[in-house]
Scaffold this motif. Structure first.
Motif, mmCIF file in Angstrom:
data_model
loop_
_atom_site.group_PDB
_atom_site.id
_atom_site.type_symbol
_atom_site.label_atom_id
_atom_site.label_comp_id
_atom_site.label_asym_id
_atom_site.label_seq_id
_atom_site.Cartn_x
_atom_site.Cartn_y
_atom_site.Cartn_z
ATOM 1 N N TYR A 1 -1.324 -0.587 -30.996
ATOM 2 C CA TYR A 1 -0.354 -0.105 -30.016
ATOM 3 C C TYR A 1 1.034 -0.687 -30.221
ATOM 4 C CZ TYR A 1 -4.517 1.672 -27.909
ATOM 5 O OH TYR A 1 -5.683 2.355 -27.715
ATOM 6 N N ARG A 2 2.017 0.150 -29.977
ATOM 7 C CA ARG A 2 3.418 -0.255 -29.893
ATOM 8 C C ARG A 2 3.884 0.197 -28.515
ATOM 9 N NH1 ARG A 2 5.777 -3.084 -34.373
ATOM 10 N NH2 ARG A 2 4.492 -2.548 -36.129
ATOM 11 N N CYS A 3 4.419 -0.740 -27.756
ATOM 12 C CA CYS A 3 4.794 -0.478 -26.375
ATOM 13 C C CYS A 3 6.287 -0.716 -26.199
ATOM 14 C CB CYS A 3 3.976 -1.404 -25.468
ATOM 15 S SG CYS A 3 4.344 -1.268 -23.717
ATOM 16 N N ASN A 4 6.904 0.067 -25.320
ATOM 17 C CA ASN A 4 8.332 -0.069 -25.062
ATOM 18 C C ASN A 4 8.640 -0.871 -23.793
ATOM 19 O OD1 ASN A 4 7.537 1.777 -23.131
ATOM 20 N ND2 ASN A 4 9.268 3.158 -23.447
ATOM 21 N N CYS A 5 7.638 -1.578 -23.225
ATOM 22 C CA CYS A 5 7.937 -2.394 -22.046
ATOM 23 C C CYS A 5 8.851 -3.547 -22.460
ATOM 24 C CB CYS A 5 6.664 -2.903 -21.374
ATOM 25 S SG CYS A 5 5.864 -4.299 -22.187
ATOM 26 N N SER A 6 9.440 -4.193 -21.502
ATOM 27 C CA SER A 6 10.464 -5.195 -21.798
ATOM 28 C C SER A 6 9.949 -6.347 -22.664
ATOM 29 C CB SER A 6 11.070 -5.732 -20.503
ATOM 30 O OG SER A 6 10.069 -6.327 -19.694
ATOM 31 N N ILE A 7 8.759 -6.834 -22.424
ATOM 32 C CA ILE A 7 8.288 -7.990 -23.212
ATOM 33 C C ILE A 7 7.809 -7.580 -24.603
ATOM 34 C CG2 ILE A 7 5.928 -8.071 -22.294
ATOM 35 C CD1 ILE A 7 6.384 -11.217 -22.340
ATOM 36 N N CYS A 8 7.062 -6.482 -24.703
ATOM 37 C CA CYS A 8 6.595 -6.045 -26.030
ATOM 38 C C CYS A 8 7.763 -5.653 -26.915
ATOM 39 C CB CYS A 8 5.619 -4.884 -25.890
ATOM 40 S SG CYS A 8 4.018 -5.349 -25.206
ATOM 41 N N ARG A 9 8.749 -4.975 -26.329
ATOM 42 C CA ARG A 9 9.913 -4.555 -27.110
ATOM 43 C C ARG A 9 10.706 -5.766 -27.604
ATOM 44 N NH1 ARG A 9 12.964 -1.795 -23.397
ATOM 45 N NH2 ARG A 9 14.414 -3.530 -23.258
ATOM 46 N N ARG A 10 10.877 -6.756 -26.766
ATOM 47 C CA ARG A 10 11.697 -7.905 -27.147
ATOM 48 C C ARG A 10 11.032 -8.808 -28.179
ATOM 49 N NH1 ARG A 10 13.657 -6.466 -22.310
ATOM 50 N NH2 ARG A 10 15.850 -6.850 -21.883
ATOM 51 N N ASN A 11 9.705 -8.915 -28.132
ATOM 52 C CA ASN A 11 9.093 -9.801 -29.130
ATOM 53 C C ASN A 11 8.279 -9.039 -30.173
ATOM 54 O OD1 ASN A 11 6.422 -9.521 -28.098
ATOM 55 N ND2 ASN A 11 6.822 -11.112 -26.599
ATOM 56 N N ARG A 12 8.438 -7.716 -30.212
ATOM 57 C CA ARG A 12 7.824 -6.870 -31.244
ATOM 58 C C ARG A 12 6.308 -7.050 -31.320
ATOM 59 N NH1 ARG A 12 10.869 -2.953 -32.801
ATOM 60 N NH2 ARG A 12 10.121 -3.024 -34.915
ATOM 61 N N PHE A 13 5.687 -7.156 -30.161
ATOM 62 C CA PHE A 13 4.242 -7.343 -30.070
ATOM 63 C C PHE A 13 3.523 -6.080 -30.545
ATOM 64 C CE2 PHE A 13 0.362 -7.878 -27.277
ATOM 65 C CZ PHE A 13 -0.113 -9.001 -27.916
ATOM 66 N N TRP A 14 2.554 -6.236 -31.454
ATOM 67 C CA TRP A 14 1.797 -5.112 -32.026
ATOM 68 C C TRP A 14 0.321 -5.442 -31.883
ATOM 69 C CZ3 TRP A 14 1.352 -4.188 -37.969
ATOM 70 C CH2 TRP A 14 0.626 -3.015 -38.224
ATOM 71 N N PRO A 15 -0.315 -5.026 -30.779
ATOM 72 C CA PRO A 15 -1.694 -5.448 -30.554
ATOM 73 C C PRO A 15 -2.751 -4.438 -30.988
ATOM 74 C CG PRO A 15 -0.824 -4.573 -28.531
ATOM 75 C CD PRO A 15 0.293 -4.497 -29.558
ATOM 76 N N ALA A 16 -3.898 -5.016 -31.321
ATOM 77 C CA ALA A 16 -5.174 -4.301 -31.373
ATOM 78 C C ALA A 16 -5.948 -4.830 -30.173
ATOM 79 C CB ALA A 16 -5.912 -4.594 -32.667
ATOM 80 N N ILE A 17 -6.719 -3.980 -29.557
ATOM 81 C CA ILE A 17 -7.423 -4.337 -28.328
ATOM 82 C C ILE A 17 -8.871 -4.714 -28.654
ATOM 83 C CG2 ILE A 17 -8.143 -3.502 -26.054
ATOM 84 C CD1 ILE A 17 -5.055 -3.812 -26.513
#
Length: 133
Positions: A27-43
């Protein structure tokens, strides 16, 4: 195909293992925290995540609705994982940062990416613009 991956923060203080199927969506998310730290998770579910070292190096951050916990290494600042605590269906999940895995570039490049509009709490929809994610 489910595979066990080792992972860590940048300085190596936090180490973990996770059983992940990289043929499933990441997943790539556009929420404020994921966008700012480029978080790319697998669940993954809790039974597929093992914290091996560094629990004492983790700092937890929560914001907005306080539902999800974001875990950062207090030494290097890297976010190796987050925990979704109030997910539809009620199950707890771990979001494993793929950038922290000891995976090959080929494995990461082949992982399918689903973009989600977390900025507007539309978790089942993609935002209008995704190329920056």
């Amino acid at each position: 195909m489910l595979k066990s991956y080792a992972g860590s923060c940048h300085c190596g203080a936090v180490r973990f293992e996770a059983d992940i199927d990289l043929t499933q969506p990441t997943y790539r998310c556009n929420c404020s925290i994921c966008r700012r730290n480029r978080f790319w998770p697998a669940i993954v579910t809790p039974d597929r995540f093992r914290l091996l070292a560094g629990g004492d190096h983790l700092v937890e951050y929560r914001f907005n609705a306080m539902r999800h916990s974001h875990h950062f290494c207090r030494t290097c600042g890297v976010r190796p994982f987050g925990i979704g605590n109030d997910i539809p269906g009620g199950e707890r999940i771990y979001g494993i940062n793929l950038g922290c895995l000891d995976a090959t570039p080929e494995e990461l490049a082949a992982a399918p990416v689903t973009c989600i509009d977390g900025a507007h709490d539309r978790w089942q929809s993609a935002p209008a613009l995704t190329s920056y994610l």
